[in-house]
Design a protein around this motif. Structure first.
Motif, PDB file in Angstrom:
ATOM      1  N   ASN A  59       0.812  -1.211   0.000  1.00 49.80           N
ATOM      2  CA  ASN A  59       0.000   0.000   0.000  1.00 49.80           C
ATOM      3  C   ASN A  59       0.854   1.273   0.000  1.00 49.80           C
ATOM      4  N   LYS A  60       1.971   1.220  -0.702  1.00 46.92           N
ATOM      5  CA  LYS A  60       2.833   2.394  -0.858  1.00 46.92           C
ATOM      6  C   LYS A  60       2.873   2.762  -2.338  1.00 46.92           C
ATOM      7  N   PRO A  61       3.071   4.041  -2.626  1.00 48.29           N
ATOM      8  CA  PRO A  61       3.192   4.405  -4.045  1.00 48.29           C
ATOM      9  C   PRO A  61       4.528   3.916  -4.620  1.00 48.29           C
ATOM     10  N   LEU A  62       4.513   3.637  -5.902  1.00 51.10           N
ATOM     11  CA  LEU A  62       5.729   3.250  -6.620  1.00 51.10           C
ATOM     12  C   LEU A  62       6.258   4.487  -7.326  1.00 51.10           C
ATOM     13  N   MET A  63       7.550   4.725  -7.172  1.00 55.74           N
ATOM     14  CA  MET A  63       8.190   5.860  -7.843  1.00 55.74           C
ATOM     15  C   MET A  63       9.143   5.280  -8.885  1.00 55.74           C
ATOM     16  N   VAL A  64       8.924   5.625 -10.142  1.00 58.20           N
ATOM     17  CA  VAL A  64       9.744   5.087 -11.228  1.00 58.20           C
ATOM     18  C   VAL A  64      10.608   6.205 -11.822  1.00 58.20           C
ATOM     19  N   ILE A  65      11.914   5.983 -11.803  1.00 60.11           N
ATOM     20  CA  ILE A  65      12.852   6.954 -12.374  1.00 60.11           C
ATOM     21  C   ILE A  65      13.434   6.360 -13.651  1.00 60.11           C
ATOM     22  N   HIS A  66      13.170   6.993 -14.776  1.00 60.41           N
ATOM     23  CA  HIS A  66      13.781   6.581 -16.042  1.00 60.41           C
ATOM     24  C   HIS A  66      15.024   7.433 -16.254  1.00 60.41           C
ATOM     25  N   ILE A 122       3.138   5.825  -9.324  1.00 62.46           N
ATOM     26  CA  ILE A 122       2.042   4.886  -9.546  1.00 62.46           C
ATOM     27  C   ILE A 122       1.475   4.563  -8.180  1.00 62.46           C
ATOM     28  N   ASP A 123       0.164   4.710  -8.013  1.00 63.27           N
ATOM     29  CA  ASP A 123      -0.397   4.462  -6.685  1.00 63.27           C
ATOM     30  C   ASP A 123      -0.704   2.968  -6.500  1.00 63.27           C
ATOM     31  N   PRO A 124      -1.014   2.565  -5.251  1.00 66.97           N
ATOM     32  CA  PRO A 124      -1.228   1.132  -4.970  1.00 66.97           C
ATOM     33  C   PRO A 124      -2.392   0.511  -5.729  1.00 66.97           C
ATOM     34  N   LEU A 126      -2.511   0.785  -8.687  1.00 65.02           N
ATOM     35  CA  LEU A 126      -1.781   0.583  -9.951  1.00 65.02           C
ATOM     36  C   LEU A 126      -2.172   1.596 -11.031  1.00 65.02           C
ATOM     37  N   THR A 127      -2.542   2.777 -10.591  1.00 65.36           N
ATOM     38  CA  THR A 127      -2.844   3.874 -11.510  1.00 65.36           C
ATOM     39  C   THR A 127      -1.623   4.772 -11.643  1.00 65.36           C
ATOM     40  N   VAL A 128      -1.192   5.005 -12.889  1.00 70.85           N
ATOM     41  CA  VAL A 128      -0.099   5.952 -13.127  1.00 70.85           C
ATOM     42  C   VAL A 128      -0.671   7.352 -12.907  1.00 70.85           C
ATOM     43  N   ARG A 129      -0.031   8.115 -12.026  1.00 70.89           N
ATOM     44  CA  ARG A 129      -0.569   9.423 -11.664  1.00 70.89           C
ATOM     45  C   ARG A 129      -0.163  10.486 -12.676  1.00 70.89           C
ATOM     46  N   ALA A 130      -1.100  10.769 -13.589  1.00 76.73           N
ATOM     47  CA  ALA A 130      -0.844  11.810 -14.588  1.00 76.73           C
ATOM     48  C   ALA A 130      -0.995  13.192 -13.949  1.00 76.73           C
ATOM     49  N   ASP A 131      -1.493  13.213 -12.719  1.00 80.54           N
ATOM     50  CA  ASP A 131      -1.707  14.495 -12.039  1.00 80.54           C
ATOM     51  C   ASP A 131      -0.506  14.891 -11.166  1.00 80.54           C
ATOM     52  N   ILE A 132       0.547  14.102 -11.185  1.00 78.57           N
ATOM     53  CA  ILE A 132       1.753  14.492 -10.436  1.00 78.57           C
ATOM     54  C   ILE A 132       2.874  14.723 -11.447  1.00 78.57           C
ATOM     55  N   THR A 133       3.038  15.979 -11.809  1.00 80.06           N
ATOM     56  CA  THR A 133       3.987  16.317 -12.870  1.00 80.06           C
ATOM     57  C   THR A 133       5.020  17.332 -12.383  1.00 80.06           C
ATOM     58  N   GLY A 134       6.055  17.482 -13.184  1.00 76.31           N
ATOM     59  CA  GLY A 134       7.095  18.463 -12.886  1.00 76.31           C
ATOM     60  C   GLY A 134       6.678  19.856 -13.354  1.00 76.31           C
ATOM     61  N   ARG A 135       7.666  20.714 -13.582  1.00 79.51           N
ATOM     62  CA  ARG A 135       7.368  22.122 -13.876  1.00 79.51           C
ATOM     63  C   ARG A 135       7.360  22.455 -15.358  1.00 79.51           C
ATOM     64  N   TYR A 136       7.631  21.465 -16.214  1.00 81.40           N
ATOM     65  CA  TYR A 136       7.833  21.783 -17.628  1.00 81.40           C
ATOM     66  C   TYR A 136       6.708  21.223 -18.476  1.00 81.40           C
ATOM     67  N   LEU A 161      -2.359  11.715  -1.658  1.00 79.12           N
ATOM     68  CA  LEU A 161      -3.411  11.204  -2.527  1.00 79.12           C
ATOM     69  C   LEU A 161      -3.828   9.797  -2.110  1.00 79.12           C
ATOM     70  N   ILE A 162      -2.850   9.013  -1.700  1.00 83.91           N
ATOM     71  CA  ILE A 162      -3.145   7.644  -1.276  1.00 83.91           C
ATOM     72  C   ILE A 162      -4.003   7.670  -0.005  1.00 83.91           C
ATOM     73  N   GLN A 163      -3.615   8.549   0.934  1.00 83.93           N
ATOM     74  CA  GLN A 163      -4.358   8.652   2.188  1.00 83.93           C
ATOM     75  C   GLN A 163      -5.818   9.002   1.898  1.00 83.93           C
ATOM     76  N   THR A 164      -6.034   9.948   0.991  1.00 87.43           N
ATOM     77  CA  THR A 164      -7.398  10.437   0.783  1.00 87.43           C
ATOM     78  C   THR A 164      -8.219   9.531  -0.115  1.00 87.43           C
ATOM     79  N   GLU A 165      -7.565   8.777  -0.996  1.00 85.78           N
ATOM     80  CA  GLU A 165      -8.335   8.026  -1.988  1.00 85.78           C
ATOM     81  C   GLU A 165      -8.631   6.586  -1.608  1.00 85.78           C
ATOM     82  N   LEU A 166      -7.788   6.030  -0.741  1.00 85.54           N
ATOM     83  CA  LEU A 166      -7.984   4.587  -0.449  1.00 85.54           C
ATOM     84  C   LEU A 166      -8.791   4.359   0.827  1.00 85.54           C
TER      85      LEU A 166
END
Length: 166
Positions: A59-66, A122-124, A126-136, A161-166
């Motif tokens: 139940n933790k978010p996944l952070m993916v760094i490419h 990516i939240d638990p 398994l939704t890729v969060r398109a609403d968490i973006t950088g500044r560009y 977001l995880i706290q409020t949505e799950l």
């Protein structure tokens, strides 16, 4: 005959113990290789699939760094990322962490192109969060070294977001 079997047994024991020593040594180095310089204290998952599984399970978010080894922007971001105590601590405790040096086949991870560096959450569920973006606006998920405070805010946002949505 007795001497012969004792010798064979000794050789076998030597072989086993040296393999064991190598395995133990390898075990110690595993996080180093998987961290690729992004943070040696962080537990890194090896694949996107493993990351999704762990995110769901823990139940933790996944952070993916490419990122890529020969990309100067990636190197600069990596240095800032590794030097930020706040990021390192959150990454260790609150996130499933993955850094990839190759593209995944999952199109959700490249909604606006396959550029590096790119950091996505990516939240638990398994939704890729398109609403968490950088500044560009031209590369939504990229961050520069000076954007570290912004990345910290986005990590906190992912947790909120995880706290409020799950």
């Amino acid at each position: 005959i007795m001497l012969h079997s004792t010798l064979a047994l000794s050789l076998l024991l030597i072989a086993v113990s040296s393999n064991l020593a190598m395995a133990i040594k390898k075990e110690k180095q595993a996080p180093q290789t998987l961290s690729r310089g992004w943070g040696d204290e962080i537990t890194w998952v090896q694949t996107y699939e493993e990351g999704l599984y762990q995110a769901k399970k823990s139940n933790k978010p996944l952070m993916v760094i490419h990122h890529l080894e020969d990309c100067q922007y990636c190197q600069a971001l990596k240095k800032a990322f590794a030097e930020s105590e706040e990021i390192q601590e959150m990454a260790q405790n609150n996130f499933i962490m993955l850094n990839l040096m190759h593209e995944t086949t999952d199109k959700n991870l490249s909604p606006d192109g396959q550029y590096v560096p790119r950091i996505m959450f990516i939240d638990p569920s398994l939704t890729v969060r398109a609403d968490i973006t950088g500044r560009y606006s031209n590369r939504l998920y990229t961050y520069e070294p000076q954007d570290i405070p912004f990345l910290i805010e986005n990590m906190k946002k992912a947790l909120r977001l995880i706290q409020t949505e799950l």
